[in-house]
Design a protein around this motif. Structure first.
Motif, PDB file in Angstrom:
ATOM      1  N   LEU A 487       0.830  -1.201   0.000  1.00 39.86           N
ATOM      2  CA  LEU A 487       0.000   0.000   0.000  1.00 39.86           C
ATOM      3  C   LEU A 487       0.871   1.260   0.000  1.00 39.86           C
ATOM      4  N   GLU A 488       1.973   1.200   0.747  1.00 44.26           N
ATOM      5  CA  GLU A 488       2.883   2.349   0.784  1.00 44.26           C
ATOM      6  C   GLU A 488       3.473   2.619  -0.597  1.00 44.26           C
ATOM      7  N   VAL A 489       3.850   1.539  -1.297  1.00 41.02           N
ATOM      8  CA  VAL A 489       4.372   1.689  -2.659  1.00 41.02           C
ATOM      9  C   VAL A 489       3.287   2.241  -3.574  1.00 41.02           C
ATOM     10  N   TYR A 490       2.071   1.720  -3.446  1.00 43.04           N
ATOM     11  CA  TYR A 490       0.951   2.156  -4.286  1.00 43.04           C
ATOM     12  C   TYR A 490       0.686   3.647  -4.088  1.00 43.04           C
ATOM     13  N   GLU A 491       0.626   4.077  -2.816  1.00 39.73           N
ATOM     14  CA  GLU A 491       0.346   5.491  -2.526  1.00 39.73           C
ATOM     15  C   GLU A 491       1.479   6.389  -3.025  1.00 39.73           C
ATOM     16  N   ALA A 492       2.730   5.924  -2.887  1.00 40.69           N
ATOM     17  CA  ALA A 492       3.856   6.720  -3.365  1.00 40.69           C
ATOM     18  C   ALA A 492       3.792   6.894  -4.883  1.00 40.69           C
ATOM     19  N   VAL A 500      -3.013   9.948  -9.927  1.00 42.71           N
ATOM     20  CA  VAL A 500      -3.532   8.911 -10.836  1.00 42.71           C
ATOM     21  C   VAL A 500      -2.838   7.593 -10.502  1.00 42.71           C
ATOM     22  N   PRO A 501      -3.617   6.569 -10.108  1.00 41.77           N
ATOM     23  CA  PRO A 501      -2.971   5.287  -9.756  1.00 41.77           C
ATOM     24  C   PRO A 501      -2.341   4.632 -10.971  1.00 41.77           C
ATOM     25  N   THR A 502      -1.220   3.973 -10.745  1.00 33.49           N
ATOM     26  CA  THR A 502      -0.527   3.286 -11.843  1.00 33.49           C
ATOM     27  C   THR A 502      -0.823   1.790 -11.856  1.00 33.49           C
ATOM     28  N   GLY A 503      -1.571   1.336 -10.901  1.00 26.97           N
ATOM     29  CA  GLY A 503      -1.931  -0.085 -10.835  1.00 26.97           C
ATOM     30  C   GLY A 503      -3.094  -0.275  -9.892  1.00 26.97           C
ATOM     31  N   ASP A 504      -3.441  -1.516  -9.647  1.00 28.98           N
ATOM     32  CA  ASP A 504      -4.549  -1.809  -8.755  1.00 28.98           C
ATOM     33  C   ASP A 504      -4.137  -1.604  -7.300  1.00 28.98           C
ATOM     34  N   LYS A 505      -5.058  -1.052  -6.522  1.00 30.88           N
ATOM     35  CA  LYS A 505      -4.804  -0.877  -5.102  1.00 30.88           C
ATOM     36  C   LYS A 505      -4.815  -2.245  -4.426  1.00 30.88           C
TER      37      LYS A 505
END
Length: 826
Positions: A487-492, A500-505
């Protein structure tokens, strides 16, 4: 016995099965990849030995515990499940799928702890017994067998050619018992449980990986327990099939077991042969039937069909069944007996059980003389729990645990059985009819005074189950750490990409909850939605569970209704407390319940409302006499504990299946013919008796106990399966008969408890004194013994007065001798 040892898997399959045979290849808990902790049960049905050998080689590379094959050929229709390939499947070959009995399979086991490979000496002991059997049978005219070393023991396969029916099963069972009695030793024994038609054996040529590959440098080679490659030796010439006479020559004698008396079923032994003769039924000569006899009817008054399609029989346990095999006929023994002996002629009006008439406190203290309105209904003596009816692994765990704790075996058996039902949960249901399936869920309560070891016994019984919950919590913590990192990587990344998200949460992992202790229906509902197999509710004191009903929702009866739905695995909808929270819907809510309760609190908790709703009748109870044991060095042997742990792990791995709509569903277990006949006979007998019951409480208990038989039968079946006693998918007559015996015990015990539920304080005090005399003095005591042993009684005169009150209440009598008077309890 001089052929070379062979490890060629394809050659083994060609020795075992004839061209055109269909057989199943199976692997339990096979890793998804080598070393993976994710495991699956795999199976496939083959008619090509070359293709089977290729699949077995592929499976072997994953290093499963073992790879197995059915000894006997199965129905070709099973190829439609997975043809000439091994895949994850929900079903395996059942006894009914076997088309013919091809082999007498002897499995010679080295005696050792479960879950471990054998030492070299243990394996050689098993091989030695196998060679002794082969040599002895050769001298008696038997052909050479297909000989195998399974990796930890030895196999002998003798060719037979028998139909797949009950008579063949009974014969094979007796052959195994006979050979075991003759050849088993202190080091190795003939397994007598390999009689079922769908029995599987190790694919010889593969590696047996039971437990760790244990060969550390720190111990001698004699103590090593390594994984080994199995092998086989083919007979010099193709073996001929053994004759019935050859099999009978070594078979144990037919035994007629003592007739048991299922709950309310018989009221004495019923001589079916005499009944047939009395009514002049036109029958053929009797045949063997489940330890008893079976007659084919040449004609009958209920339909136009006749032998061999119409029959009547009585098992060795006394259970009677009758039927016509045509689908258009649905009559049974109950109907046949009704034709010749209508109930109105058979049953006298049953006397309503008298209610206890209480002695008032003032009368008790005064030691008033006897009168009719002060009689108290005596309670039957306590019968020990039938631990011998439990699966071997569970029974031994119960016995050793109770001995170590110093408590009655029921204190351990009830919560342990409940935990087993919870471990299975919604993963299995027993099919009674096409539209009627039952769960293995049971609710139990141990009734006893404070200080009688209820809590230690419950902790011991639930220890393997609690370990599963602990492991699930550890897995969840590890999953949460990985989730938080992802999640930390996703939010970063999302922040770096301007929102804009680069992948699925990443999905937040859910904790697998299987054990709860103090919970309301509002808190339980979302937990059940996340855990469709269900949970176990364990309470040291069930009084808190009763008190929690309607504690928060304020709707009278709402919580109780939800709990009753959870007993049956029905759907529930629970409204959340906060206004903005949506209601929680659980399509199949399953909760097993166990705990302890004190007698006085039980009287207060089981209110009239609980009785009328059926809640009380759903609780299986035991109230053993108080047992105060001194210190003991007895403990539970490690192999017994380990076997119980492994059984619970296997049960925990029982999975639900996904239907074509994507919904999780239980896997369905069916009864074999013998179990179904026993159930139908038991059910009809119970219905006949139920028609004579006039007391509402007794009728409710009788109804629920009748329904508990298939639940407990399924629980026992799955436990036996998980413990490795047998691997048939179909529930057999042994599990059904054991369930009937256990329910019969509960019927007697619950009647004891219900007799005392309406007691006032004076009557309860009288019963406690009676129990003390029975426990400490075998039911007979003098006034002086009572005064010296019961702390609250201060003098012999007080003891004399209280014992006289017991006599006046009908709970015993005085025997006045020339020098001393002895009181005897009824």
């Amino acid at each position: 016995m001089i052929a070379e040892q062979n490890t060629d898997v394809e050659a083994f399959l060609l020795n075992l099965h004839d061209p055109g045979d269909v057989y199943e290849i199976r692997s339990f808990k096979c890793p998804e990849s080598k070393g993976s902790r994710f495991k699956r049960n795999l199976a496939g049905w083959f008619d090509d030995a070359e293709e089977a050998a290729k699949e077995i080689e592929r499976l072997s590379s994953l290093e499963p515990d073992g790879i197995y094959v059915t000894c006997n050929p199965v129905s070709p229709s099973l190829r439609a499940r997975s043809h000439n390939k091994v895949t994850q499947v929900d079903k395996q070959s059942s006894d009914n799928d076997v088309v013919r009995r091809r082999w007498l399979f002897l499995d010679i086991d080295a005696k050792r702890s479960s879950g471990v490979s054998s030492t070299g000496a243990e394996m050689q002991a098993a091989v030695g017994v196998a060679e002794t059997i082969a040599d002895a049978m050769q001298s008696r005219g038997w052909p050479d067998p297909l000989f195998g070393m399974s990796g930890n023991g030895a196999y002998l396969c003798y060719r037979i050619d028998l139909p797949n029916n009950q008579e063949s099963t009974d014969l094979i069972k007796r052959v195994l018992v006979g050979l075991s009695k003759e050849f088993s030793t202190d080091e190795a024994e003939v397994d007598t449980s390999t009689f079922n038609p769908s029995r599987i054996m190790k694919v010889l040529g593969t590696v047996a990986r039971k437990g760790d590959d244990f060969r550390p440098d720190s111990v001698s080679q004699d103590e090593h327990r390594p994984h080994r490659r199995s092998w086989f030796r083919s007979p010099a010439i193709a073996p001929s099939a053994l004759s019935i006479e050859q099999l009978e020559s070594v078979a144990a004698e037919k035994e007629t077991p003592p007739k048991s008396k299922p709950y309310g079923s018989y009221g004495g032994e019923f001589d079916l042969a005499s009944w047939i003769a009395k009514h002049g039924l036109d029958v053929r000569s009797p045949k063997d039937y489940l330890g008893g006899q079976k007659w084919q009817l040449s004609s009958n008054p209920l339909c136009e069909h006749k032998a061999p399609d119409v029959w009547i029989g009585q098992t060795g346990e006394g259970v009677i069944a009758a039927k016509c095999s045509h689908n258009s006929c649905n009559w049974n023994w109950h109907d046949l007996r009704e034709h010749f002996e209508p109930k109105r002629d058979r049953y006298h009006q049953r006397e309503e059980r008298p209610k206890a008439k209480h002695v008032h406190e003032a009368d008790f203290a005064a030691g008033a003389g006897s009168s009719a309105d002060k009689k108290v209904e005596p309670i039957d003596d306590y019968r020990p729990f039938p631990t011998d009816l439990l699966p071997a692994v569970l029974g031994e765990y119960v016995r050793q645990s109770a001995k170590a704790i110093g408590c009655d075996e029921a204190y351990v058996a009830l919560p342990a059985m409940t935990a087993i039902g919870a471990a299975i949960g919604n993963a299995r249901r027993l099919q009674m009819k096409r539209t009627w399936h039952v769960l293995p869920t049971i609710w139990t309560a141990v009734v006893g005074l404070s200080g009688t070891a209820k809590t230690p016994a419950q902790k011991q019984a639930l220890a393997p189950f609690k370990r599963l919950q602990s492991e699930a919590m550890q897995e969840h913590r590890a999953a949460m750490e990985a989730y938080e990192a992802d999640l930390e990587v996703y939010e970063a990344e999302r922040k770096k990409n301007k929102g804009v998200p680069t992948g699925d949460k990443p999905d937040k992992p859910k904790c697998r909850r299987i054990l709860v202790q103090d919970i309301t229906t509002q808190a339980l509902a979302p937990m059940l939605a996340d855990n469709p197999k269900g949970v176990l509710l364990s309470r040291d004191e069930l009084a808190g569970w009763f008190a929690s009903f309607n504690q928060y929702n304020g709707k009278k009866g709402a919580d109780e209704s939800a709990w009753l739905s959870m007993f049956d695995g029905d759907s529930i909808t629970v409204d959340r407390k906060s206004e903005d929270s949506q209601a929680v819907f659980v399509p199949s809510a399953v909760v097993s319940i166990t705990g302890g309760i004190q007698p006085a609190i039980l009287r207060e908790s089981l209110t009239a409302e609980h009785r009328s709703s059926g809640l009380a009748a759903r609780i299986l109870m035991a109230m053993p006499p108080r047992k105060l044991a001194g210190w003991t060095e007895d403990d539970v042997d490690f192999p017994v504990t380990e076997a119980m742990r492994q059984t619970f792990e296997s049960l925990h791995d029982f999975s639900m299946v996904t239907d074509e709509d994507g919904h999780l569903r239980p896997q369905v277990v069916k009864m074999n013919e013998g179990a179904k006949d026993i159930w139908v006979a038991f059910y009809n007998d119970q219905i006949a008796i139920a028609e004579t019951i006039t007391d509402e409480d007794e009728a409710a208990v009788a109804s629920k106990l009748r329904g508990y038989v298939p639940r407990i039968a399924l629980l026992l079946h799955c436990c036996r399966q998980a413990a490795g006693e047998f691997v048939s998918d179909d529930l057999d007559s042994d599990s059904m008969l054991a369930a009937i015996g256990i329910v019969e015990w509960f019927g007697t015990e619950i009647r004891r408890i219900y007799t005392s539920l309406d007691d006032d304080k004076a009557t309860a005090k009288m019963r406690a004194l009676v129990e003390w005399i029975k426990t400490r003095h075998d039911g007979k005591a003098t006034a002086r013994q009572v005064q010296q042993g019961v702390k609250r009684i201060k003098s012999s005169e007080d003891a004399q007065q209280e014992l006289t009150a017991l006599a006046d209440a009908g709970l015993g009598e005085w025997d006045h001798g020339p020098r001393t008077s002895v009181f005897t309890c009824f």
